[in-house]
Enzyme design. Structure first.
Site, PDB file in Angstrom:
ATOM      1  N   LEU A  88       0.817  -1.210   0.000  1.00  0.00           N
ATOM      2  CA  LEU A  88       0.000   0.000   0.000  1.00  0.00           C
ATOM      3  C   LEU A  88       0.849   1.258   0.000  1.00  0.00           C
ATOM      4  O   LEU A  88       0.429   2.303  -0.492  1.00  0.00           O
ATOM      5  CB  LEU A  88      -0.916   0.010   1.227  1.00  0.00           C
ATOM      6  CG  LEU A  88      -1.939  -1.120   1.303  1.00  0.00           C
ATOM      7  CD1 LEU A  88      -2.676  -1.071   2.631  1.00  0.00           C
ATOM      8  CD2 LEU A  88      -2.916  -1.021   0.164  1.00  0.00           C
ATOM      9  N   GLY A  89       2.015   1.177   0.590  1.00  0.00           N
ATOM     10  CA  GLY A  89       2.873   2.351   0.654  1.00  0.00           C
ATOM     11  C   GLY A  89       4.183   2.026   1.337  1.00  0.00           C
ATOM     12  O   GLY A  89       4.301   1.022   2.039  1.00  0.00           O
ATOM     13  N   GLY A  91       7.537   3.980   3.448  1.00  0.00           N
ATOM     14  CA  GLY A  91       7.980   5.193   4.128  1.00  0.00           C
ATOM     15  C   GLY A  91       9.301   4.962   4.820  1.00  0.00           C
ATOM     16  O   GLY A  91       9.883   3.872   4.745  1.00  0.00           O
ATOM     17  N   GLY A  92       9.772   5.997   5.503  1.00  0.00           N
ATOM     18  CA  GLY A  92      11.044   5.888   6.197  1.00  0.00           C
ATOM     19  C   GLY A  92      11.022   4.857   7.299  1.00  0.00           C
ATOM     20  O   GLY A  92      12.053   4.281   7.645  1.00  0.00           O
ATOM     21  N   THR A  95       7.240  -0.590   5.406  1.00  0.00           N
ATOM     22  CA  THR A  95       6.357  -0.843   4.265  1.00  0.00           C
ATOM     23  C   THR A  95       5.038  -1.389   4.779  1.00  0.00           C
ATOM     24  O   THR A  95       5.019  -2.191   5.712  1.00  0.00           O
ATOM     25  CB  THR A  95       6.995  -1.864   3.308  1.00  0.00           C
ATOM     26  OG1 THR A  95       8.263  -1.376   2.883  1.00  0.00           O
ATOM     27  CG2 THR A  95       6.118  -2.101   2.093  1.00  0.00           C
ATOM     28  N   VAL A  96       3.929  -0.948   4.176  1.00  0.00           N
ATOM     29  CA  VAL A  96       2.603  -1.384   4.607  1.00  0.00           C
ATOM     30  C   VAL A  96       1.963  -2.254   3.532  1.00  0.00           C
ATOM     31  O   VAL A  96       2.017  -1.931   2.343  1.00  0.00           O
ATOM     32  CB  VAL A  96       1.694  -0.182   4.913  1.00  0.00           C
ATOM     33  CG1 VAL A  96       0.294  -0.641   5.296  1.00  0.00           C
ATOM     34  CG2 VAL A  96       2.292   0.631   6.043  1.00  0.00           C
ATOM     35  N   LYS A 110       1.979  -3.267   8.856  1.00  0.00           N
ATOM     36  CA  LYS A 110       3.180  -2.458   8.659  1.00  0.00           C
ATOM     37  C   LYS A 110       4.417  -3.259   9.047  1.00  0.00           C
ATOM     38  O   LYS A 110       4.556  -3.709  10.177  1.00  0.00           O
ATOM     39  CB  LYS A 110       3.106  -1.183   9.494  1.00  0.00           C
ATOM     40  CG  LYS A 110       4.324  -0.285   9.346  1.00  0.00           C
ATOM     41  CD  LYS A 110       4.138   0.990  10.142  1.00  0.00           C
ATOM     42  CE  LYS A 110       5.359   1.883  10.042  1.00  0.00           C
ATOM     43  NZ  LYS A 110       5.197   3.113  10.818  1.00  0.00           N
ATOM     44  N   ASP A 227       5.513  13.434  13.402  1.00  0.00           N
ATOM     45  CA  ASP A 227       5.552  13.348  11.938  1.00  0.00           C
ATOM     46  C   ASP A 227       4.178  13.680  11.344  1.00  0.00           C
ATOM     47  O   ASP A 227       3.678  12.980  10.456  1.00  0.00           O
ATOM     48  CB  ASP A 227       6.005  11.951  11.490  1.00  0.00           C
ATOM     49  CG  ASP A 227       6.477  11.933  10.037  1.00  0.00           C
ATOM     50  OD1 ASP A 227       6.794  13.017   9.504  1.00  0.00           O
ATOM     51  OD2 ASP A 227       6.520  10.846   9.436  1.00  0.00           O
TER      52      ASP A 227
END
Length: 428
Positions: A88-89, A91-92, A95-96, A110, A227
């Site tokens: 799905l995405g 990030g730092g 991963t999801v 996640k 964040d």
């Protein structure tokens, strides 16, 4: 003689088959034993024993739900062995993947990139705290799996992508944040990009502010998100805001006013004072929220990587306010919609207060939430209000012409103290 030889051959073949079967079973058993040893090792290293102990201690006294300890096999099955098509995405922080549990529940899983061994205790504490938060505008942590090399976190399903996607018109599975989710189909289908009306932008801002106010002031242990950005705000079926991604969040003891940490966050949203001093306070979230308010007002991106001379949205926004020409930078669609000429400047001035370079002069999130709620009530009292569906429409190319050019995803801008360079002239 031939019969004896034939029987001997059959016997030898049977023995050979039995030996092969035994060897295969033994290899499988040894592999399984090694996997179990590895799971136990990872479970212990990732703080599983500590979490189990805390769950046991909290179980009798806790009125809220406690995090579930998922098995590795459960989440592997739910995500089709973490198939790339389920991503799905990224990030730092990790991963999801989209997933479906055995009971049919759709979740986001996640997979963390790494967890510092020195912060395991805090990591476990955060899971416990967040799993017991029951706030309609904060994403629900359902549990975790600690039997893998890196921890796996399981979150509730939120259906309509990110606020960033609807503001900037870049909705796709790659633009989702680290806890965003999409429909559980064979492929990830993009959601229709929606033009959010002014009324709903104000409502969404008030919902985000209310969630942050709760985290700062009402949670049993104050939580600093660290964040906050439009890419970490999800929208549910009714386009209600849900604050997500607590990968960088920190718990603040009630007897402390700040924490000293290595600077973390996303470029463009990081409080300049926090970047300079390393002192994390609730006012860091206030600053980031001010950036989101500027995005909601202008529909422009915070940074544009293809325009190095661009000082960024915060500087452009505050300069427009200083020169008394805020309407020139506000999304033209909003200007057309809002009839009361005092409404937009009022929200813009609130954003400016949140973006004050001096953290002490920024309002608290409680004050911000109250002011935005008041703005929402004033709009509700006006006779021209329409239903939600009447106030949204698919976003076309022409309606996006006033926004900045597209840039790389926000998660690629996630930075550490060693990666970020903040120009002093960018101070407010």
């Amino acid at each position: 003689m031939k019969l004896v030889c034939s029987q001997a051959g059959i016997g030898a073949a049977i023995i050979f088959v039995i030996l092969v079967a035994v060897c295969l079973w033994l290899c499988k058993w040894l592999r399984k034993r090694e996997e179990n040893k590895a799971k136990q090792k990872y479970f212990k290293r990732n703080g599983g024993l500590l979490l189990r102990q805390r769950i046991s201690l909290n179980g009798e006294s806790s009125g809220g739900s406690l995090p579930k300890l998922f098995l590795k096999e459960e989440l592997e099955k739910a995500t089709d062995n973490f198939n790339e098509i389920r991503i799905l995405g990224k990030g730092g922080a990790g991963t999801v993947y989209k997933g479906m549990l055995s009971d049919g529940s759709i979740v986001a899983v996640k997979k963390s990139n790494a967890v510092d061994k020195d912060q395991i205790g805090q990591f476990i504490n955060e899971i416990l705290i967040l799993s017991q938060i029951n706030h309609r505008h904060i994403v629900k942590v359902l549990g975790c799996c600690l039997e893998t090399q890196v921890p796996l976190l399981v979150y509730e399903y939120i259906s309509n992508g990110t606020l960033s996607s609807h503001i900037h018109g870049n909705l796709s599975h790659s633009s989702n944040p680290t806890v965003s989710k999409s429909e559980l189909d064979d492929q990830i289908l993009p959601h229709p990009v929606i033009i959010l009306s002014w009324d709903h932008r104000v409502r969404i801002a008030a919902e985000i502010a209310g969630a942050l106010s709760y985290m700062h002031s009402c949670a049993s242990t104050p939580i600093l998100h660290r964040d906050i950005k439009s890419n970490n705000i999800l929208l549910d079926d009714n386009f209600r805001a849900v604050v997500s991604d607590f990968g960088l969040s920190r718990l603040l003891s009630v007897d402390k006013t700040h924490l000293t940490t290595m600077v973390g966050g996303t470029f463009g949203y990081i409080d300049p004072e926090y970047f300079r001093s390393g002192q994390l306070t609730d006012k860091c979230d206030v600053y980031a929220f001010g950036v989101i308010l500027a995005e909601l007002l202008t529909s422009q991106r915070v940074v544009t990587s293809n325009q190095p001379e661009d000082p960024g949205l915060v500087i452009r926004f505050t300069l427009a306010l200083k020169e008394n020409c805020i309407i020139e930078i506000v999304d033209p669609e909003i200007v057309k919609e809002v009839e009361d000429e005092h409404v937009i400047p009022a929200v813009a001035k609130l954003a400016k207060r949140c973006l004050n370079f001096n953290a002490r002069r920024r309002p608290s999130m409680k004050e911000v939430a109250a002011e935005l709620e008041q703005q929402g009530k004033m709009r509700q009292d006006m006779p021209h209000n329409e239903s939600f569906q009447d106030n949204i429409s698919p976003k076309s190319e022409s309606s996006c012409s006033h926004t900045s050019d597209c840039t790389e995803e926000d998660h690629q801008n996630s930075v550490s103290h060693n990666e970020m360079h903040y120009d002093r002239k960018g101070s407010l």
